[in-house]
Design an enzyme around this catalytic site. Structure first.
Site, PDB file in Angstrom:
ATOM      1  N   GLY A 120       0.427  -1.066   0.048  1.00  0.00           N
ATOM      2  CA  GLY A 120      -0.129  -0.212   0.081  1.00  0.00           C
ATOM      3  C   GLY A 120       0.753   1.420   0.046  1.00  0.00           C
ATOM      4  O   GLY A 120       0.182   2.625  -0.584  1.00  0.00           O
ATOM      5  N   SER A 121       1.597   1.211   1.138  1.00  0.00           N
ATOM      6  CA  SER A 121       1.952   2.534   0.745  1.00  0.00           C
ATOM      7  C   SER A 121       3.791   2.808  -0.834  1.00  0.00           C
ATOM      8  O   SER A 121       3.446   3.848  -1.093  1.00  0.00           O
ATOM      9  CB  SER A 121       3.829   2.428   2.192  1.00  0.00           C
ATOM     10  OG  SER A 121       3.078   2.396   3.052  1.00  0.00           O
ATOM     11  N   CYS A 134       1.971   2.040  11.667  1.00  0.00           N
ATOM     12  CA  CYS A 134       3.461   2.519  10.924  1.00  0.00           C
ATOM     13  C   CYS A 134       4.132   3.965  11.790  1.00  0.00           C
ATOM     14  O   CYS A 134       5.545   3.867  11.764  1.00  0.00           O
ATOM     15  CB  CYS A 134       2.795   3.056   9.946  1.00  0.00           C
ATOM     16  SG  CYS A 134       2.537   2.294   8.863  1.00  0.00           S
TER      17      CYS A 134
END
Length: 398
Positions: free
Chosen positions: A72-73, A326
């Protein structure tokens, strides 16, 4: 002592069904998909079959609009950096996002600001919902992209994505959504929901870590994020993670097939837990009660520190978090909770519990037993709680 994993928004256990689908591409068909020999061809065939199946499950008409990434990042970074840099020469230098996006979006926006782009950070209000009219009011002639997450990773609020997408479509602006938390829990159809670009990852839905995707609607101009090879139609260099891609496909298919029954079970557990925890004095649920992910419970308890609460939960066999994995090493209050208007002293006392279909009603019973005990214990040692109770007593006298 029970052991309860309640941090599925951070990552999920790999499904045995998914692992079984992946294994042949870790053992037998390990060849490079760009090679001409047969084991490479088998790997290439698996990638393209997965691309077609994933496209179907996301409502994507053309499978070639699916690009595989490391997660995703990376997908979020590519969406924003790729579009903005591609459109900069056309004078498009404005980005619209919200104040409570994942840091993969927020930090990317900050990086692009250093390159001369301007960013509008929209309010999300007390219930954690972005208003489509705010998006429309923020759009300018030089707006390059709007990026609003489908569901928040900390408080679980689901955004009005079709309505926001319609606003962007009306004004001819590219609309990207980070659907990392939403995929597998809500029905996604990029065509019907006016989505131009979408990010997701496998490990939030019982797939492997290290594999995700970016959907890019045909015709969107976007720069490459990684150069060096012809993979992913010359847009994303690097030998493909074949087993990961097969795992992403299998995990999404499993999530789609079980969505209705699974989410009904999760909603029942979620609501019972919220109702029970709200009986604790000076507790609050963060985010909208209705428009939220089936698996998400985010609470604040005044007078305590979230870190202490998490450590005590862990000692009692409960794995939870205070927000995004995160930023779990940070002692600062959650930017998401500050964005919905919570003061620092309340935001510090937050707890996120996120469930999967593997959790049970007995897990909820155990959490409802332990959390009130832990909160009472921590408040007994808290100067902040003492000050709150003293202030209450003085107000009663007045």
């Amino acid at each position: 002592m029970r052991n309860i994993y309640a941090d599925n928004s951070a990552t999920t256990a790999l499904s045995p069904v998914v692992l079984e689908k992946m294994m042949p591409y870790l053992t037998d068909f390990y060849g490079n998909p760009s090679s001409l020999y047969s084991i490479g061809g088998k790997a290439k065939e698996a990638i393209e079959k997965s691309r077609e199946n994933i496209a179907k499950n996301l409502g994507v008409k053309n499978p070639s609009e699916i690009f595989f990434t490391s997660g995703g990042s990376e997908s979020d970074n590519w969406a924003l950096k790729g579009v903005c840099r591609a459109l900069k020469s056309k004078g498009k230098k404005h980005i619209i996002t919200s104040k409570f996006e994942h840091h993969a979006i927020l930090h990317t926006c900050q990086s692009l600001e250093k390159e001369g782009f301007e960013v509008t950070y929209l309010d999300v209000y007390e219930n954690g919902i972005v208003h489509p009219e705010d998006v429309e009011n923020a759009i300018r002639d030089d707006t390059a992209i709007v990026s609003i997450m489908y569901a928040n990773n900390e408080i679980g609020t689901i955004q009005p994505i079709p309505e926001i997408g319609a606003v962007c479509k009306k004004h001819g602006v590219i609309f990207h959504t980070d659907a990392v938390q939403a995929a597998g829990y809500v029905k996604i159809n990029v065509e019907e929901q006016n989505i131009d670009m979408l990010s997701m990852t496998a490990h939030k839905i019982h797939g492997p870590k290290g594999c995700g995707l970016l959907y890019i609607r045909k015709g969107i101009k976007i720069d490459n994020l990684i150069d060096g090879g012809a993979q992913e139609r010359n847009r994303r260099a690097g030998t493909e993670n074949v087993a990961g891609i097969v795992g992403l496909d299998a995990a999404l298919q499993l999530a789609v097939d079980t969505m209705d029954e699974r989410c009904a079970k999760l909603i029942k557990m979620r609501d019972r837990l919220i109702d029970g925890l709200l009986k604790i004095e000076r507790s609050r649920i963060n985010g909208d009660r209705v428009h939220r992910l089936p698996c998400n419970v985010n609470m604040c308890f005044e007078g305590i520190e979230g870190e202490s609460l998490l450590l005590k939960l862990d000692l009692n066999g409960i794995s939870a978090s205070s927000g995004s994995a995160c930023t779990s090493g940070s002692l600062d209050p959650s930017h998401v909770l500050l964005a919905i208007g919570l003061p620092h002293e309340i935001a510090h006392g937050s707890m996120r519990l996120s469930f999967s279909a593997e959790n049970t009603e007995e897990d909820i019973d155990y959490i409802l037993e332990k959390v009130p005990q832990i909160v009472t214990y921590l408040r007994a040692m808290s100067p902040l709680w003492e000050a709150i109770k003293k202030r209450e007593a003085e107000e009663k006298v007045i």
